[in-house]
Enzyme design. Structure first.
Site, PDB file in Angstrom:
ATOM      1  CE  LYS A  24     -23.333  12.189 -11.468  1.00 59.46           C
ATOM      2  NZ  LYS A  24     -23.241  13.645 -11.757  1.00 59.46           N
ATOM      3  CE  LYS A  62     -20.904  11.697 -14.211  1.00 59.08           C
ATOM      4  NZ  LYS A  62     -21.193  13.121 -14.483  1.00 59.08           N
ATOM      5  CG  ASP A  90     -19.903  15.728 -12.073  1.00 57.10           C
ATOM      6  OD1 ASP A  90     -19.859  16.395 -11.008  1.00 57.10           O
ATOM      7  OD2 ASP A  90     -20.765  14.858 -12.287  1.00 57.10           O
TER       8      ASP A  90
END
Length: 220
Positions: free
Chosen positions: A182, A153, A89
């Site tokens: 996400k 995300k 991430d």
């Protein structure tokens, strides 16, 4: 809805302990969460605790502010891969986003993506949607879609505003169907997680994952 398979069970606090990671992984395996998301120094340990479970191990790069140099993000990505992280991430350079320096952002993702693809890892790019204007979110979606990231995300959880249904819906509208979303940051209830999923999120990052599961069970 099997909410457990949407969840990245997360602990990223700066004073995370070995015991925190152990408990996180035990819970993740018990509930069969999609992944655990842990600080970089704990990737190897998390892999040990999750064992042969279906739960993946994710970690963060450029976290939490995104302004690390490209070379630093490359180094973090390589180390995470060496430690056998399944998913990374990465926080985009938020200074560049707010400054409209899309050339820098393109250079950043163009440098990182071959490393991720060469090792068949998953990349989630964090754009910190809560502090961006709508047109900045749209431009991020367009940029990262061109480079075929796995997920965009919403948030790190460190900004003043985390995931929102509106941001997820906007991202879904401007991302191709093969790129997932996400949602993370401030997700503490099953009801909110469900709203985000209905808006287009396919992964939920949360530290309140067990509570979300208990709430989901109570509603059945």
């Amino acid at each position: 809805m099997k909410i457990n398979r949407y969840i990245d069970h997360t602990v990223l606090k700066p004073v995370t302990t070995v015991e925190d990671i152990k408990n996180l992984c035990i819970q993740a395996v018990e509930y069969d969460f999609a992944a655990v998301c842990v600080p970089p120094p704990f990737v190897k340990l998390a892999k040990t605790f999750t064992g042969g479970a279906t739960t993946k191990v994710a970690t963060v790069t450029g976290f939490p502010f995104g302004y690390s140099a490209i070379e630093a993000k490359v180094a973090e990505s390589v180390l995470a891969i060496i430690d056998e992280a399944d998913e990374l991430d990465m926080v985009a350079n938020l200074i560049a986003i707010r400054g409209g320096d899309w050339g820098y952002l393109e250079k950043e993702i163009a440098t990182i993506m071959p490393i991720i693809r060469n090792k068949q890892r998953t990349l989630k790019v964090i754009i910190e949607s809560g502090i961006l204007l709508e047109d900045e979110i749209v431009k991020c979606c367009e940029l990262y879609a061109r480079y075929g990231v796995d997920f965009v995300k919403t948030s790190t959880g460190y900004a003043e505003k985390g995931a929102t249904v509106e941001a997820v819906a906007l991202m879904r509208k401007h991302l191709p169907s093969n790129i997932q979303i996400k949602a993370s940051g401030g997700i503490r209830t099953f009801a909110f997680a469900q709203e985000l999923i209905n808006a287009g999120a396919t992964r939920i990052g949360a530290s309140a994952s067990v509570e979300i599961m208990k709430q989901a069970a109570a509603m059945q």
